[in-house]
Design an enzyme around this catalytic site. Structure first.
Site, short mmCIF file in Angstrom:
data_model
loop_
_atom_site.label_atom_id
_atom_site.label_comp_id
_atom_site.label_asym_id
_atom_site.label_seq_id
_atom_site.Cartn_x
_atom_site.Cartn_y
_atom_site.Cartn_z
N ASP A 254 -8.94 1.71 5.43
CA ASP A 254 -8.64 2.22 6.77
C ASP A 254 -8.74 3.75 6.76
O ASP A 254 -8.48 4.39 5.74
CB ASP A 254 -7.24 1.78 7.21
CG ASP A 254 -6.15 2.25 6.26
OD1 ASP A 254 -6.24 1.95 5.05
OD2 ASP A 254 -5.22 2.94 6.70
N PHE B 86 -0.08 -3.63 -3.89
CA PHE B 86 0.32 -2.73 -2.82
C PHE B 86 -0.55 -1.48 -2.87
O PHE B 86 -1.04 -1.08 -3.92
CB PHE B 86 1.83 -2.41 -2.82
CG PHE B 86 2.64 -3.58 -2.33
CD1 PHE B 86 2.83 -3.80 -0.97
CD2 PHE B 86 3.17 -4.50 -3.23
CE1 PHE B 86 3.54 -4.90 -0.52
CE2 PHE B 86 3.88 -5.61 -2.78
CZ PHE B 86 4.06 -5.80 -1.42
N ASN C 299 -0.45 1.82 -2.71
CA ASN C 299 -0.36 3.03 -3.53
C ASN C 299 -0.53 2.76 -5.03
O ASN C 299 -0.41 3.68 -5.83
CB ASN C 299 0.94 3.79 -3.23
CG ASN C 299 2.17 2.95 -3.49
OD1 ASN C 299 2.06 1.79 -3.87
ND2 ASN C 299 3.34 3.53 -3.27
N ASN D 165 -3.43 6.84 0.33
CA ASN D 165 -2.68 6.45 -0.87
C ASN D 165 -3.45 5.50 -1.78
O ASN D 165 -3.30 5.55 -3.00
CB ASN D 165 -1.34 5.82 -0.48
CG ASN D 165 -0.36 6.87 0.00
OD1 ASN D 165 -0.47 8.04 -0.36
ND2 ASN D 165 0.60 6.47 0.82
N TYR E 122 2.04 -8.03 6.34
CA TYR E 122 1.09 -6.90 6.43
C TYR E 122 -0.31 -7.33 6.88
O TYR E 122 -1.15 -6.49 7.17
CB TYR E 122 0.95 -6.22 5.06
CG TYR E 122 2.21 -5.57 4.58
CD1 TYR E 122 2.70 -4.41 5.20
CD2 TYR E 122 2.93 -6.11 3.51
CE1 TYR E 122 3.87 -3.82 4.75
CE2 TYR E 122 4.10 -5.51 3.06
CZ TYR E 122 4.57 -4.37 3.70
OH TYR E 122 5.72 -3.78 3.27
N HIS F 293 -3.39 -0.83 8.13
CA HIS F 293 -3.61 -0.43 6.74
C HIS F 293 -4.43 -1.48 5.98
O HIS F 293 -4.92 -1.23 4.89
CB HIS F 293 -2.26 -0.24 6.04
CG HIS F 293 -2.17 0.98 5.17
ND1 HIS F 293 -3.11 1.99 5.17
CD2 HIS F 293 -1.23 1.35 4.25
CE1 HIS F 293 -2.75 2.92 4.29
NE2 HIS F 293 -1.62 2.55 3.71
#
Length: 193
Positions: A94, A67, A69, A115, A16, A21
């Site tokens: 973002d 993560f 969320n 999120n 990632y 994100h």
């Protein structure tokens, strides 16, 4: 009140690291580099944590590793442990609603469907500051998930990095609690032609 905690939102892990994100991570990593602040994992706060001086202010940095969320599960314990008010916290994330190379500083407001913010608001309320790093939006809403988890084109990344550099340049005013001046500089940022 001055900023005592700067949080960058993103997802942990190499797969990632370069995705849109993770623009919030990029901002905090740039601060760490600029001000010589080392980041290391602290399981109490579920993330990479650092502490250093930014223009004479004692500031903590946080990259949640929960993560996106579940970002609130890292931010809330840290805010509580250090007795921070929400208006002493800046969260960088973002932002789909503005293009790559645009950036906005704002205080308060809803989560806008983001999120990470969605998970932080129930813990902190809405009064924290946000640095919204534009990544643009895909043509169709069904593509949003793939878009934010995709890597920006090289010209987009250059634009995002330039916007982040502008925000780093405004940190002096942010730390001096001159948010209006910082907001004018950040919100008025234009990519060089």
């Amino acid at each position: 009140m001055s900023i005592k905690l700067i949080v960058g939102l993103g997802n942990p892990g190499a797969e990632y690291a370069n995705t849109r994100h993770n623009a919030g991570f990029w901002f905090v990593e740039a601060i760490a580099q600029e001000f010589g602040i080392s980041l290391s994992f602290d399981k109490k706060f579920h993330g990479q944590v650092g502490r250093g001086s930014i223009y004479g202010n004692d500031v903590r940095l946080l990259l949640p590793e929960t993560f996106m969320n579940r970002s609130g599960q890292a931010v809330a314990p840290m805010a509580k442990f250090y007795g921070l008010d929400s208006n002493e916290i800046l969260v960088a994330h973002d932002e789909l609603d503005i293009g790559a190379g645009q950036i906005r500083l704002k205080t308060g407001g809803g989560h806008g469907g983001h999120n990470g913010l969605k998970d932080i608001v129930p813990h902190l309320g809405q009064d924290f500051h946000r640095l919204r790093i534009g990544i643009g939006r895909p043509t169709h809403s069904s593509q949003v998930s793939n878009f934010v988890l995709g890597k920006p084109m090289s010209d987009e990344r250059i634009s995002i990095d330039a916007a982040i550099e502008c925000a780093i340049g405004a940190l002096k005013d942010i730390m001096a609690n001159d948010l209006d001046k910082a907001r004018n500089q950040i919100n008025g940022f234009k990519l060089p032609a």
